[in-house]
Scaffold this motif. Structure first.
Motif, PDB file in Angstrom:
ATOM      1  N   GLU A  55       3.523  22.969  -4.662  1.00 22.82           N
ATOM      2  CA  GLU A  55       3.475  22.387  -5.978  1.00 22.82           C
ATOM      3  C   GLU A  55       4.962  21.392  -5.167  1.00 22.82           C
ATOM      4  N   ASP A  56       6.493  21.999  -4.604  1.00 27.21           N
ATOM      5  CA  ASP A  56       7.624  21.367  -4.885  1.00 27.21           C
ATOM      6  C   ASP A  56       7.510  20.008  -4.039  1.00 27.21           C
ATOM      7  N   GLU A  57       6.688  19.808  -3.106  1.00 26.81           N
ATOM      8  CA  GLU A  57       6.439  19.584  -1.938  1.00 26.81           C
ATOM      9  C   GLU A  57       6.030  17.458  -2.365  1.00 26.81           C
ATOM     10  N   ALA A  58       4.531  18.569  -3.746  1.00 29.42           N
ATOM     11  CA  ALA A  58       3.873  17.317  -4.230  1.00 29.42           C
ATOM     12  C   ALA A  58       4.971  16.836  -5.494  1.00 29.42           C
ATOM     13  N   ARG A  59       5.669  17.491  -5.937  1.00 27.45           N
ATOM     14  CA  ARG A  59       6.695  17.276  -7.102  1.00 27.45           C
ATOM     15  C   ARG A  59       7.604  15.586  -5.957  1.00 27.45           C
ATOM     16  N   GLU A  60       8.581  16.266  -5.236  1.00 25.83           N
ATOM     17  CA  GLU A  60       8.861  14.666  -4.332  1.00 25.83           C
ATOM     18  C   GLU A  60       8.052  13.643  -3.663  1.00 25.83           C
ATOM     19  N   TRP A  61       6.702  14.239  -3.290  1.00 23.92           N
ATOM     20  CA  TRP A  61       6.439  12.729  -3.333  1.00 23.92           C
ATOM     21  C   TRP A  61       5.814  12.129  -4.092  1.00 23.92           C
ATOM     22  N   PHE A  62       5.709  12.737  -5.444  1.00 25.01           N
ATOM     23  CA  PHE A  62       5.119  11.790  -6.046  1.00 25.01           C
ATOM     24  C   PHE A  62       6.633  10.753  -7.002  1.00 25.01           C
ATOM     25  N   GLY A  63       7.662  11.508  -6.836  1.00 30.20           N
ATOM     26  CA  GLY A  63       8.744  10.726  -6.852  1.00 30.20           C
ATOM     27  C   GLY A  63       8.273   9.410  -5.710  1.00 30.20           C
ATOM     28  N   ALA A 118       6.415   7.997  -4.434  1.00 27.35           N
ATOM     29  CA  ALA A 118       5.413   7.083  -4.560  1.00 27.35           C
ATOM     30  C   ALA A 118       5.882   6.544  -6.386  1.00 27.35           C
ATOM     31  N   LEU A 119       6.383   6.789  -7.176  1.00 25.47           N
ATOM     32  CA  LEU A 119       6.759   6.177  -8.075  1.00 25.47           C
ATOM     33  C   LEU A 119       8.510   5.140  -7.650  1.00 25.47           C
ATOM     34  N   GLU A 120       8.650   5.822  -6.864  1.00 23.63           N
ATOM     35  CA  GLU A 120       9.741   4.722  -6.331  1.00 23.63           C
ATOM     36  C   GLU A 120       9.609   3.207  -5.525  1.00 23.63           C
ATOM     37  N   ALA A 121       8.152   3.460  -5.272  1.00 25.90           N
ATOM     38  CA  ALA A 121       8.146   1.994  -4.324  1.00 25.90           C
ATOM     39  C   ALA A 121       6.495   1.867  -4.752  1.00 25.90           C
ATOM     40  N   ASP A 122       5.970   1.514  -6.373  1.00 30.86           N
ATOM     41  CA  ASP A 122       5.247   1.841  -6.878  1.00 30.86           C
ATOM     42  C   ASP A 122       5.539   0.581  -8.272  1.00 30.86           C
ATOM     43  N   TRP A 159       1.081  -1.544  -0.096  1.00 33.48           N
ATOM     44  CA  TRP A 159      -0.334   0.101  -0.069  1.00 33.48           C
ATOM     45  C   TRP A 159       0.974   1.367  -0.040  1.00 33.48           C
ATOM     46  N   THR A 160       2.715   1.291  -0.085  1.00 30.65           N
ATOM     47  CA  THR A 160       2.756   2.387   0.198  1.00 30.65           C
ATOM     48  C   THR A 160       2.668   3.124  -0.916  1.00 30.65           C
ATOM     49  N   ALA A 161       3.313   3.371  -1.943  1.00 29.64           N
ATOM     50  CA  ALA A 161       3.068   3.731  -3.369  1.00 29.64           C
ATOM     51  C   ALA A 161       1.557   4.570  -3.539  1.00 29.64           C
ATOM     52  N   ARG A 162       0.735   3.910  -2.682  1.00 29.41           N
ATOM     53  CA  ARG A 162      -0.732   4.619  -2.880  1.00 29.41           C
ATOM     54  C   ARG A 162      -0.880   5.520  -2.141  1.00 29.41           C
ATOM     55  N   LEU A 163      -0.641   5.288  -1.021  1.00 29.47           N
ATOM     56  CA  LEU A 163      -0.600   6.300   0.024  1.00 29.47           C
ATOM     57  C   LEU A 163       0.410   7.422   0.166  1.00 29.47           C
ATOM     58  N   ARG A 164       1.687   7.573  -0.887  1.00 28.63           N
ATOM     59  CA  ARG A 164       2.551   8.046  -1.035  1.00 28.63           C
ATOM     60  C   ARG A 164       1.850   9.153  -2.088  1.00 28.63           C
ATOM     61  N   TYR A 165       1.344   8.857  -3.041  1.00 27.42           N
ATOM     62  CA  TYR A 165       0.106   8.981  -4.309  1.00 27.42           C
ATOM     63  C   TYR A 165      -0.335  10.277  -3.892  1.00 27.42           C
ATOM     64  N   ALA A 166      -1.426   8.986  -2.828  1.00 29.18           N
ATOM     65  CA  ALA A 166      -2.430  10.510  -1.968  1.00 29.18           C
ATOM     66  C   ALA A 166      -2.265  11.309  -1.943  1.00 29.18           C
ATOM     67  N   TYR A 167      -0.872  11.608  -1.064  1.00 29.34           N
ATOM     68  CA  TYR A 167      -0.117  12.440   0.160  1.00 29.34           C
ATOM     69  C   TYR A 167       0.390  13.535  -1.363  1.00 29.34           C
TER      70      TYR A 167
END
Length: 244
Positions: A168-176, A178-182, A150-158
């Motif tokens: 946006e800067d924080e969002a970019r970091e967390w999308f990254g 999420a991608l690492e865990a996906d 569930w890690t990727a989905r949690l990070r993506y939602a955040y």
């Protein structure tokens, strides 16, 4: 096991088809679930499968009824998060929030609790409480470097909530993150990152088709021109007097 052998096999075949089709053809999966439901409506697994098939086709009222039936039959709380999400689908986010505070949540395993957190954050967003949604997702599971299903989905939602809040800067970091865990492509985090960076993808197959169409058009134009020219020559020959 509670059904006669032949009936059990028929029900099982329909449930297998529900599982196979629910992602790629949810309407067909729903049709198979209705057959199983007609055959064995008193089997909890059938009610649960019918619930997920209805949920996949956005029949949230029907899904909620099936999940409630399955819960009554088994006494299990594992369907609690998806039941709360059905309330969201029915336009009742306040009920989903109320369910997030019920004792059943404490009986869920870790995956279930994370799922409930995702549903609660979604309900907050439905009610226009964006900052509260962000806070709801902040947890030890989000902060952990360990990767779970569930890690990727949690990070993506955040990340998505942060982006909606203009961070946006924080969002970019967390999308990254999420991608690492996906590992299995359960999110479109890579596309979201590319979109934020202004990268536009072009379908190579579409380009090839356009080139082929252009080439065909050119060939047809050339052929038409040659035909027209040949026709003019023939006509001129007919008008010219023959030599004796």
């Amino acid at each position: 096991m509670s059904l006669p052998k032949t009936l059990a096999e028929d029900v099982a075949r329909n449930l297998v088809m529900v599982a196979r089709l629910i992602d790629e053809d949810p309407e067909q999966a729903y049709a198979y679930s209705r057959i199983a439901l007609r055959l064995a409506s008193r089997v909890a697994a059938v009610r649960e499968a019918a619930g997920f098939a209805a949920y996949a086709t956005q029949k949230y009222s029907e899904a909620l009824a099936e999940f409630r039936a399955a819960k009554r039959m088994t006494g299990s709380v594992e369907l609690w998060p998806v039941m709360a999400d059905c309330e969201r689908g029915l336009g009742r986010p306040e009920r989903a929030m109320a369910m997030a505070g019920e004792p059943e949540v404490q009986k869920l395993d870790k995956a279930g609790q994370v799922e409930m957190r995702l549903v609660a954050a979604g309900a907050r967003r439905d009610m226009g409480q964006l900052d509260a949604a962000i806070v709801t997702l902040q947890s030890s599971e989000l902060a952990s470097n360990a990767v779970h299903p569930w890690t990727a989905r949690l990070r993506y939602a955040y990340a998505d909530a942060l982006l909606a809040a203009g961070r946006e800067d924080e969002a970019r970091e967390w999308f990254g993150k999420a991608l690492e865990a996906d590992k299995d492509g359960s999110t479109d985090a890579s596309d979201r990152l590319a979109e934020m960076d202004g990268v536009e993808f072009v379908d190579a197959l579409d380009e090839d088709e356009d080139e082929d169409r252009a080439a065909i058009g050119t060939d047809e134009a050339s052929e038409s021109a040659a035909t027209a020219k040949g026709g003019d020559s023939d006509d001129e020959g007919e008008d010219r007097p023959s030599e004796a």
